[in-house]
Write a protein that holds these residues in place. Structure first.
Motif, short mmCIF file in Angstrom:
data_model
loop_
_atom_site.label_atom_id
_atom_site.label_comp_id
_atom_site.label_asym_id
_atom_site.label_seq_id
_atom_site.Cartn_x
_atom_site.Cartn_y
_atom_site.Cartn_z
N HIS A 31 -1.20 -1.22 -3.72
CA HIS A 31 -0.23 -0.35 -3.05
C HIS A 31 0.14 -0.91 -1.68
CE1 HIS A 31 -0.50 2.93 -6.05
NE2 HIS A 31 -1.73 2.48 -6.21
N LYS A 33 -1.61 -1.93 0.60
CA LYS A 33 -2.55 -1.58 1.68
C LYS A 33 -3.29 -2.81 2.17
CE LYS A 33 -1.88 2.90 1.17
NZ LYS A 33 -1.16 3.65 2.21
N CYS A 57 -7.34 -6.11 9.63
CA CYS A 57 -8.76 -6.42 9.79
C CYS A 57 -9.24 -7.04 8.48
CB CYS A 57 -9.58 -5.18 10.14
SG CYS A 57 -9.54 -3.85 8.93
N ASP A 87 -12.37 -7.21 13.13
CA ASP A 87 -11.42 -6.14 13.39
C ASP A 87 -10.13 -6.71 14.00
OD1 ASP A 87 -10.46 -3.58 13.42
OD2 ASP A 87 -12.09 -2.75 14.62
N ASN A 88 -9.12 -5.88 14.07
CA ASN A 88 -7.86 -6.20 14.70
C ASN A 88 -8.10 -6.78 16.09
OD1 ASN A 88 -5.11 -6.23 15.19
ND2 ASN A 88 -4.99 -4.04 15.67
N LEU A 107 -11.32 -9.34 1.93
CA LEU A 107 -10.34 -8.24 1.85
C LEU A 107 -9.68 -8.09 3.21
CD1 LEU A 107 -9.17 -5.58 0.53
CD2 LEU A 107 -11.18 -4.42 1.47
N LEU A 109 -7.19 -5.71 5.20
CA LEU A 109 -6.52 -4.42 5.19
C LEU A 109 -5.46 -4.39 6.28
CD1 LEU A 109 -9.36 -1.74 4.83
CD2 LEU A 109 -7.66 -2.40 3.11
N LYS A 110 -4.25 -3.99 5.90
CA LYS A 110 -3.19 -3.83 6.90
C LYS A 110 -3.45 -2.58 7.73
CE LYS A 110 0.34 -5.72 3.79
NZ LYS A 110 1.59 -5.35 3.08
N LEU A 111 -3.10 -2.63 9.02
CA LEU A 111 -3.31 -1.47 9.89
C LEU A 111 -1.98 -0.86 10.32
CD1 LEU A 111 -6.26 -2.76 12.06
CD2 LEU A 111 -6.32 -1.35 10.01
N GLN B 29 -15.10 2.60 10.33
CA GLN B 29 -14.97 1.16 10.61
C GLN B 29 -13.77 0.58 9.85
OE1 GLN B 29 -19.12 0.40 9.42
NE2 GLN B 29 -19.46 -0.49 11.43
N HIS B 31 -11.04 1.95 9.52
CA HIS B 31 -9.86 2.63 10.08
C HIS B 31 -9.41 3.77 9.17
CE1 HIS B 31 -9.18 -0.37 13.34
NE2 HIS B 31 -9.77 -1.18 12.48
N LYS B 33 -8.95 3.87 6.17
CA LYS B 33 -8.09 3.46 5.05
C LYS B 33 -8.83 3.65 3.73
CE LYS B 33 -4.85 1.79 7.78
NZ LYS B 33 -3.56 2.48 7.90
N CYS B 57 -7.11 5.25 -5.08
CA CYS B 57 -7.39 4.34 -6.19
C CYS B 57 -8.73 3.66 -5.92
CB CYS B 57 -6.27 3.32 -6.38
SG CYS B 57 -6.00 2.21 -4.98
N PHE B 85 -9.85 -1.70 -12.16
CA PHE B 85 -8.95 -1.05 -11.19
C PHE B 85 -8.51 0.29 -11.76
CE2 PHE B 85 -4.60 -0.32 -9.50
CZ PHE B 85 -4.96 -0.13 -8.18
N LEU B 107 -14.76 0.14 -4.00
CA LEU B 107 -13.87 0.37 -2.86
C LEU B 107 -12.85 1.43 -3.27
CD1 LEU B 107 -12.52 -0.44 -0.08
CD2 LEU B 107 -11.19 -2.12 -1.40
N LEU B 109 -9.55 3.22 -1.94
CA LEU B 109 -8.48 3.17 -0.95
C LEU B 109 -7.69 4.47 -0.99
CD1 LEU B 109 -6.87 -0.39 -1.29
CD2 LEU B 109 -8.30 0.47 0.59
N LYS B 110 -7.51 5.07 0.18
CA LYS B 110 -6.68 6.27 0.26
C LYS B 110 -5.20 5.90 0.13
CE LYS B 110 -9.76 8.47 3.63
NZ LYS B 110 -9.82 8.95 5.03
N LEU B 111 -4.43 6.75 -0.50
CA LEU B 111 -2.99 6.47 -0.68
C LEU B 111 -2.13 7.43 0.15
CD1 LEU B 111 -2.89 5.73 -4.48
CD2 LEU B 111 -3.08 4.12 -2.60
#
Lengths: 111, 111
Positions: A31, A33, A57, A87-88, A107, A109-111, B29, B31, B33, B57, B85, B107, B109-111
């Motif tokens: 998605h 993310k 991050c 981290d960022n 992994l 992850l976009k922030l 940690q 963020h 997400k 997911c 997945f 893992l 991930l929140k959507l």
């Protein structure tokens, strides 16, 4: 959905980062993310270049092997089961200092 | 930041899910997400209960062992290196059908 390891896209890498990058899930499947979800291997003596994360991050999970991480300027040894969290705004590199391939999950992850 | 495996919080689980849940990174940690980023082990014959994901997911990465997954109603075998997945609105369970501990990374991930 099941994705078998033999059906994944494997990029062979040469030079400083000699090894492989196996995409575990595409960013669209995540998605958007993430911007990377991959299994990476590094041959003994090879490393990922030192780089800074901005706007995201990154997590490394060491699956097998023995590595030295440059964690934002500080050198530390890591082994199977350890986590490296960048981290960022922070920087890292990872070098295989063992005799066998280093395998880790990456992994971003976009922030 | 490095988190050594021996410094991680390990939850011992009993009953149907007998094994361990090791938190790799706290949600704060990550963020916020994610709502779970953990290494999970299941003893032979044990399983995670079948459940549906709503609003998030989940990815499983099989580190070691031999499992059968119920992937949204379809049974499939998975081994080390495989990905499961489970997207928003889908369901899954995972059973250790091998003779050794099953170890996987989970893992959410929140959507």
């Amino acid at each position: 959905m099941i994705i078998k390891t033999q059906d994944m896209n494997v990029e062979q890498r040469t030079g400083e980062r000699e090894g492989t990058l196996t995409t575990l899930l595409e960013n669209s499947q995540m998605h958007n993310k993430s911007s990377l979800f991959a299994k990476i291997t590094l041959k003994p003596g090879r490393k990922t270049p030192y780089h800074k994360h901005e706007g995201d991050c990154e997590v490394y999970y060491i699956v097998s092997g023995h590595a030295q991480v440059n964690d934002n300027g500080s050198l530390k040894d890591v082994k199977a089961g350890d986590i490296i969290f960048t981290d960022n705004g922070e920087s890292h590199s990872l070098e295989n200092i063992g005799d066998t391939d280093l395998e880790f999950i990456a992994l971003i992850l976009k922030l």
